[in-house]
Design an enzyme around this catalytic site. Structure first.
Site, PDB file in Angstrom:
ATOM      1  N   SER A 129       0.822  -1.203   0.000  1.00  0.00           N
ATOM      2  CA  SER A 129       0.000   0.000   0.000  1.00  0.00           C
ATOM      3  C   SER A 129       0.856   1.254   0.000  1.00  0.00           C
ATOM      4  O   SER A 129       1.920   1.300   0.618  1.00  0.00           O
ATOM      5  CB  SER A 129      -0.913   0.020   1.233  1.00  0.00           C
ATOM      6  OG  SER A 129      -1.677   1.203   1.244  1.00  0.00           O
ATOM      7  N   LYS A 184      -4.438  -6.615   3.946  1.00  0.00           N
ATOM      8  CA  LYS A 184      -4.436  -5.528   2.953  1.00  0.00           C
ATOM      9  C   LYS A 184      -5.864  -5.194   2.525  1.00  0.00           C
ATOM     10  O   LYS A 184      -6.214  -4.022   2.332  1.00  0.00           O
ATOM     11  CB  LYS A 184      -3.599  -5.941   1.737  1.00  0.00           C
ATOM     12  CG  LYS A 184      -3.645  -4.950   0.558  1.00  0.00           C
ATOM     13  CD  LYS A 184      -3.190  -3.547   0.952  1.00  0.00           C
ATOM     14  CE  LYS A 184      -2.819  -2.677  -0.255  1.00  0.00           C
ATOM     15  NZ  LYS A 184      -3.870  -2.495  -1.242  1.00  0.00           N
ATOM     16  N   HIS A 187      -7.363  -3.179   5.219  1.00  0.00           N
ATOM     17  CA  HIS A 187      -6.772  -1.840   5.088  1.00  0.00           C
ATOM     18  C   HIS A 187      -7.554  -1.024   4.062  1.00  0.00           C
ATOM     19  O   HIS A 187      -7.930   0.125   4.294  1.00  0.00           O
ATOM     20  CB  HIS A 187      -5.298  -1.946   4.673  1.00  0.00           C
ATOM     21  CG  HIS A 187      -4.728  -0.674   4.097  1.00  0.00           C
ATOM     22  ND1 HIS A 187      -4.975  -0.278   2.794  1.00  0.00           N
ATOM     23  CD2 HIS A 187      -3.923   0.277   4.632  1.00  0.00           C
ATOM     24  CE1 HIS A 187      -4.361   0.863   2.562  1.00  0.00           C
ATOM     25  NE2 HIS A 187      -3.719   1.224   3.664  1.00  0.00           N
ATOM     26  N   ASN A 188      -7.817  -1.626   2.897  1.00  0.00           N
ATOM     27  CA  ASN A 188      -8.525  -0.910   1.843  1.00  0.00           C
ATOM     28  C   ASN A 188      -9.968  -0.611   2.251  1.00  0.00           C
ATOM     29  O   ASN A 188     -10.508   0.452   1.921  1.00  0.00           O
ATOM     30  CB  ASN A 188      -8.512  -1.724   0.547  1.00  0.00           C
ATOM     31  CG  ASN A 188      -7.165  -1.670  -0.151  1.00  0.00           C
ATOM     32  OD1 ASN A 188      -6.141  -1.408   0.477  1.00  0.00           O
ATOM     33  ND2 ASN A 188      -7.149  -1.930  -1.440  1.00  0.00           N
ATOM     34  N   GLU A 191      -9.866   2.271   4.453  1.00  0.00           N
ATOM     35  CA  GLU A 191      -9.613   3.423   3.581  1.00  0.00           C
ATOM     36  C   GLU A 191     -10.927   3.931   2.991  1.00  0.00           C
ATOM     37  O   GLU A 191     -11.177   5.148   2.957  1.00  0.00           O
ATOM     38  CB  GLU A 191      -8.657   2.985   2.477  1.00  0.00           C
ATOM     39  CG  GLU A 191      -8.308   4.030   1.440  1.00  0.00           C
ATOM     40  CD  GLU A 191      -7.470   3.412   0.331  1.00  0.00           C
ATOM     41  OE1 GLU A 191      -7.816   3.614  -0.848  1.00  0.00           O
ATOM     42  OE2 GLU A 191      -6.466   2.721   0.635  1.00  0.00           O
ATOM     43  N   ARG A 446     -39.128 -15.132  14.251  1.00  0.00           N
ATOM     44  CA  ARG A 446     -38.569 -16.242  13.473  1.00  0.00           C
ATOM     45  C   ARG A 446     -39.174 -17.577  13.931  1.00  0.00           C
ATOM     46  O   ARG A 446     -39.458 -18.461  13.119  1.00  0.00           O
ATOM     47  CB  ARG A 446     -37.036 -16.280  13.626  1.00  0.00           C
ATOM     48  CG  ARG A 446     -36.323 -15.091  13.016  1.00  0.00           C
ATOM     49  CD  ARG A 446     -34.807 -15.188  13.176  1.00  0.00           C
ATOM     50  NE  ARG A 446     -34.257 -16.184  12.248  1.00  0.00           N
ATOM     51  CZ  ARG A 446     -33.633 -17.290  12.628  1.00  0.00           C
ATOM     52  NH1 ARG A 446     -33.486 -17.564  13.921  1.00  0.00           N
ATOM     53  NH2 ARG A 446     -33.159 -18.124  11.733  1.00  0.00           N
TER      54      ARG A 446
END
Length: 483
Positions: A129, A184, A187-188, A191, A446
């Site tokens: 990154s 990762k 992380h994105n 972001e 339910r």
């Protein structure tokens, strides 16, 4: 001729810059690209005179690398990665290492690790990154895969990675098989959330408070000196002040439709798969989807009615409230992201270092911020921390910010300004701190229509009951799925 320390396949922007980064740190790099012309242009241009070995045949590329060979693939995620692996495997030997540095989906990395290891080789799937500049000057690197491969690539990865202010590399071993690419991906997703929250604050300032771009630029510049100090706040500051050659403010010329590459969607799907309430990032993804409906929104704006209220309060106080609301919602977003990683670690058998992950995100990556140091400290103090909201620092921060946060959400509702991420963060906070949620009624519903059973407050957990609500049902109950 001395052999290369590492080879890199794929000379697009990230690949080229990673090669130059490695070379600048003293490593010799062999390079290959499917398009020969691309390799030739790189060799005669940015790579000229450097310890970079251009190759034009796959066999020559592999043979140019010192054993155990380390081959890093920087191509588009999906089928292209499998195609490259298929091309290089015939020339590699046992103990060699294949590294996928693209944005691969973590299930693909789990599969590839298994397939490559079965052939006697080692595999690493690593998140990288930081974009173009990070790749050249020092990215955040998140490797996972075959643990035996780490010692071979560690000296290269930790040397080319971004460094924190105290000299620690923003790179460490994440975990087994797909763990690196999973981290990762999260992380994105975070972001996505950070960007959406900043955009919501921007819209409140612009449309709710009537602030100019210059006024907003000054606010973000001030925020970047305090607890919100981060790369995304920094670039927002710069964007708001940027003018083109005609003196026009560029941000106002950009069409309001957001693109996405899919990692935010993957993060939300992963959360659903392991039953985690990743509400803020989910809303950030959906906000981009809503923005893409530009023509529909233009039509709806002429048809649908909303409040005509104008902001009449203290503008300076509301700006302060927005700062605290953004900070509080950011804490919730990271708390949710870490909950997801903890659940995935249990699901896939990974041993994740949560404080270490925060350290890897301290520099080089898009979500880098001073805030991450507090997360690292929280997990160092309590490695078994269930939720960041329960850490004393973050608990106190939310307590301080709470009244501001609530005022912002109420004001947004009154003005008819959408704040899906910031308001969903508040809803999560209120739900998480609620000892008794209304799910008892939901379970009754339910059980009524589907005989799905329920647990009782006066009985042990794990014991299920069914009620014949209508008197017409039988005693047979259905199985249930618990997230």
């Amino acid at each position: 001729m001395a052999k290369a320390d590492i080879g890199l396949w794929g000379l697009a922007v990230m690949g080229e810059n990673l090669v130059l980064n490695m070379e600048s740190k003293g490593f010799t790099v062999a390079v290959f690209n499917r398009t020969v012309e691309k390799t030739r242009n790189f060799a005669q241009g940015r790579a000229k005179g450097k310890k970079i070995v251009p190759t034009y045949e796959v066999k020559d590329f592999i043979e140019a690398i010192e054993r155990p060979r380390k081959v890093m693939i920087m191509v588009k995620a999906g089928k292209p990665v499998d195609l490259v692996i298929g091309q290089i495997l015939p020339f590699m030997e046992k103990g060699d290492i294949i590294i996928d540095g693209g944005n691969s989906h973590f299930p693909d990395t789990i599969r590839r690790t298994k397939e490559v290891e079965e052939k006697g080789l080692l595999y690493i799937g690593t998140g990288v990154s930081g974009g173009e500049e990070g790749a050249l000057l020092g990215p955040s690197i998140m490797p996972g895969g075959s643990p035996a491969a780490w010692e071979s690539v560690k000296p290269i990865f930790q040397k080319i990675a971004a460094q924190t202010d105290d000299g620690e590399p923003c790179c460490d071993w994440v975990g087994e098989n797909g763990a690196g690419h999973f981290v990762k991906m999260v992380h994105n997703g975070i972001e996505y959330g950070d960007m959406q929250m900043i955009c919501e604050v921007y819209q409140m300032m612009r449309d709710g408070l009537g602030m100019t771009n210059q006024e907003m630029h000054e606010v973000f510049a001030e925020w970047n000196k305090g607890e919100l100090d981060s790369y995304l706040i920094e670039i927002t500051r710069d964007i708001l002040a940027y003018e083109d050659e005609d003196g026009k403010e560029v941000v106002d010329l950009i069409l309001d439709t957001a693109g996405q590459k899919g990692t935010g969607k993957w993060t939300a799907i992963a959360a659903l798969d392991v039953g985690q309430p990743l509400t803020l990032i989910g809303e950030a993804v959906f906000a981009r989807c809503l923005s893409a409906l530009k023509e529909e929104r233009v039509h709806a704006a002429k048809v649908l009615v909303g409040p005509r209220a104008e902001f009449t309060g203290d503008k300076q106080q509301m700006v302060k409230d927005l700062q605290q609301a953004l900070y509080a919602a950011k804490i919730v977003s990271y708390a949710q992201g870490y909950q997801l990683m903890r659940a995935a670690a249990a699901e896939y058998g990974w041993n994740l270092n949560y404080g270490g992950i925060a350290l890897m995100w301290r520099g080089g990556c898009i979500i880098r911020s001073v805030f991450l140091g507090k997360i690292k400290a929280a997990f160092e103090t309590n490695p078994g921390l269930e939720n960041l909201l329960l850490d004393p620092f973050f608990k106190d921060a939310l307590e301080t910010a709470q009244s501001c946060w609530r005022r912002v959400v109420m004001q947004a509702v009154e003005l008819g300004i959408a704040m899906p991420a910031i308001s969903s963060a508040l809803a999560y906070y209120d739900g998480y701190r609620c000892e008794r949620l209304p799910a008892n009624l939901l379970q009754a519903q339910r059980d009524y229509f589907g005989a799905h059973t329920y647990e009782r407050v006066d009985k042990a957990r794990g014991e299920f009951f069914h009620t014949n609500w209508t008197g017409r049902g039988g005693s047979t109950s259905a199985s249930t799925y618990t997230a």
